[in-house]
Design an enzyme around this catalytic site. Structure first.
Site, short mmCIF file in Angstrom:
data_model
loop_
_atom_site.label_atom_id
_atom_site.label_comp_id
_atom_site.label_asym_id
_atom_site.label_seq_id
_atom_site.Cartn_x
_atom_site.Cartn_y
_atom_site.Cartn_z
N ASP A 159 -2.49 -5.43 1.75
CA ASP A 159 -2.43 -4.30 0.83
C ASP A 159 -3.40 -3.23 1.30
O ASP A 159 -4.10 -3.40 2.30
CB ASP A 159 -2.74 -4.72 -0.61
CG ASP A 159 -2.04 -3.84 -1.65
OD1 ASP A 159 -1.90 -2.62 -1.40
OD2 ASP A 159 -1.61 -4.36 -2.69
N GLY A 198 -4.12 -2.41 5.08
CA GLY A 198 -3.34 -1.46 5.85
C GLY A 198 -2.34 -0.75 4.96
O GLY A 198 -2.29 -0.98 3.74
N PHE A 251 1.63 -0.02 4.24
CA PHE A 251 2.95 -0.57 4.57
C PHE A 251 3.98 0.49 4.97
O PHE A 251 5.09 0.16 5.34
CB PHE A 251 3.50 -1.48 3.48
CG PHE A 251 3.51 -0.92 2.07
CD1 PHE A 251 4.01 0.34 1.79
CD2 PHE A 251 3.05 -1.70 1.02
CE1 PHE A 251 4.05 0.83 0.50
CE2 PHE A 251 3.09 -1.22 -0.30
CZ PHE A 251 3.59 0.05 -0.55
N HIS A 276 10.17 -1.10 -6.47
CA HIS A 276 10.53 -0.32 -7.67
C HIS A 276 9.60 0.87 -7.89
O HIS A 276 9.92 1.76 -8.69
CB HIS A 276 10.54 -1.24 -8.92
CG HIS A 276 9.18 -1.50 -9.50
ND1 HIS A 276 8.97 -1.62 -10.85
CD2 HIS A 276 7.97 -1.67 -8.92
CE1 HIS A 276 7.68 -1.84 -11.08
NE2 HIS A 276 7.07 -1.88 -9.94
#
Length: 343
Positions: free
Chosen positions: A205, A231, A233, A251
């Site tokens: 994360d 990091g 994504f 979502h």
């Protein structure tokens, strides 16, 4: 004189007015959550004056709030006018295993965002952007330490409901190394690793979640089996996993960004790997449900959306995956495990 008995209107207008007025229920729940009233009542019923004194509240006004929440089933009032917890109210205790107190503090307690849904509909912008000027909802929540603390606690509380029964709903036995992308403080991957002692894990994360993730992994005695990596994504995800989980991540983003995230995962995943999204999928029904209400929350906060199975199928296809199955779980929020394979 004969006693007049008033009954609730069953007319369409009456029902609609009641629905409109229901907006006050989450506000009332927020009040008792912030005041910690469920914690005060954990050892038994109390008179309103004692509750008001303990919470530094106005007795008369607090009684009116409590009276409404009795009707909502969160508290009960006995013949001596003492208030006690019901099974619903127990979940507002901060020490309850499935506590949602922090979620009530977060989701019903952001005055900067309240009342902006109409503006969101008209402009296509989130309430976060309208209120703060930032298009990055993560920056909005993490830029202020107090707001970040409320947000992180709320997300942890929501995970209690989202993941209830979810791990037992999927067979992870063939997975040797699991990468949890956007896994926050690591609650889900900790649950899975504890259920599957031979599995290795990676919790991934943004840097702001690194400390909390390490703490969770350490508290669950998983530091040897689970690496914690920070990091972005949108840029990369760790390689080497044979399964990649994204829980309540996709979502949060619109179609373009959701596909972009999944394409990054596609580059890292092996040809025989598995993609597992944990999401509250919208069912093909007109019944009012958590996923539909959560979808409105996405409009206000993140700019993302809840999706149907067909919409997830389209996302998978655009990112180079094939949706293989969607597995319902006992989660009270309608959590579904959406499995995909590279194609």
């Amino acid at each position: 004189m004969a006693k007049v008995q008033h009954t609730r209107s069953k007319s369409p207008a009456g029902r609609l007015l009641e629905m409109i007025a229901m907006r006050h229920v989450p506000q009332a729940i927020h009040v008792v959550a912030v005041l910690g009233i469920a914690d005060l009542l954990h050892d038994g019923a109390k008179q309103i004056d004692k509750i008001a004194k303990a919470t530094n509240s106005d007795t008369g006004v607090l009684r009116r709030v409590m009276r409404t929440l009795v009707a909502a089933g969160i508290f009960a009032e006995d013949k001596s006018h003492r208030f006690r917890l019901t099974s619903l109210g127990q979940r507002l205790r901060s020490d309850a295993p499935d506590s949602v107190r922090a979620a009530a503090v977060l989701l019903s307690g952001e005055p900067d965002l309240e009342g902006l849904l109409l503006s969101c509909v008209r402009t296509g912008k989130t309430a976060v952007e309208l209120a703060s000027g930032t298009t990055n909802w993560i920056d909005y929540y993490q830029s202020d330490p107090a707001r970040a603390a409320v947000f992180n606690a709320g997300m942890t509380a929501l995970s209690n409901a989202h993941y209830k029964g979810a791990v037992a709903s999927y067979d992870f036995r063939a997975i040797r190394k699991l990468v949890d992308v956007g896994g926050g403080h690591g609650r889900l991957i900790s649950m899975i690793l504890k259920a599957y002692p031979k599995m290795q894990g990676v919790l991934f994360d943004l840097p702001h979640a690194l400390e909390g993730g390490r703490k969770t992994i350490s508290e669950n005695s998983l530091s040897i089996r689970c690496e914690v990596v920070s990091g972005n994504f949108f840029q990369f995800v760790p390689e080497g996993g044979d399964a990649y989980i994204l829980s309540r991540v996709i979502h949060d983003w619109n179609e373009y960004k959701a596909v972009a995230i999944l394409k990054v995962v596609r580059k890292a995943i092996p040809s025989n790997g598995r993609l597992l999204l944990f999401e509250t999928m919208i069912a093909k029904t007109n019944e009012l449900s958590y996923p539909l209400l959560s979808d409105l929350n996405m409009i206000i906060r993140t700019g993302g959306c809840e999706r149907t199975k067909q919409e997830y199928r389209a996302l998978y296809s655009a990112a180079g995956f094939k949706l293989t199955r969607a597995i319902s779980t006992p989660s009270p929020t309608g959590m579904t495990i959406i499995e995909g394979r590279p194609c």
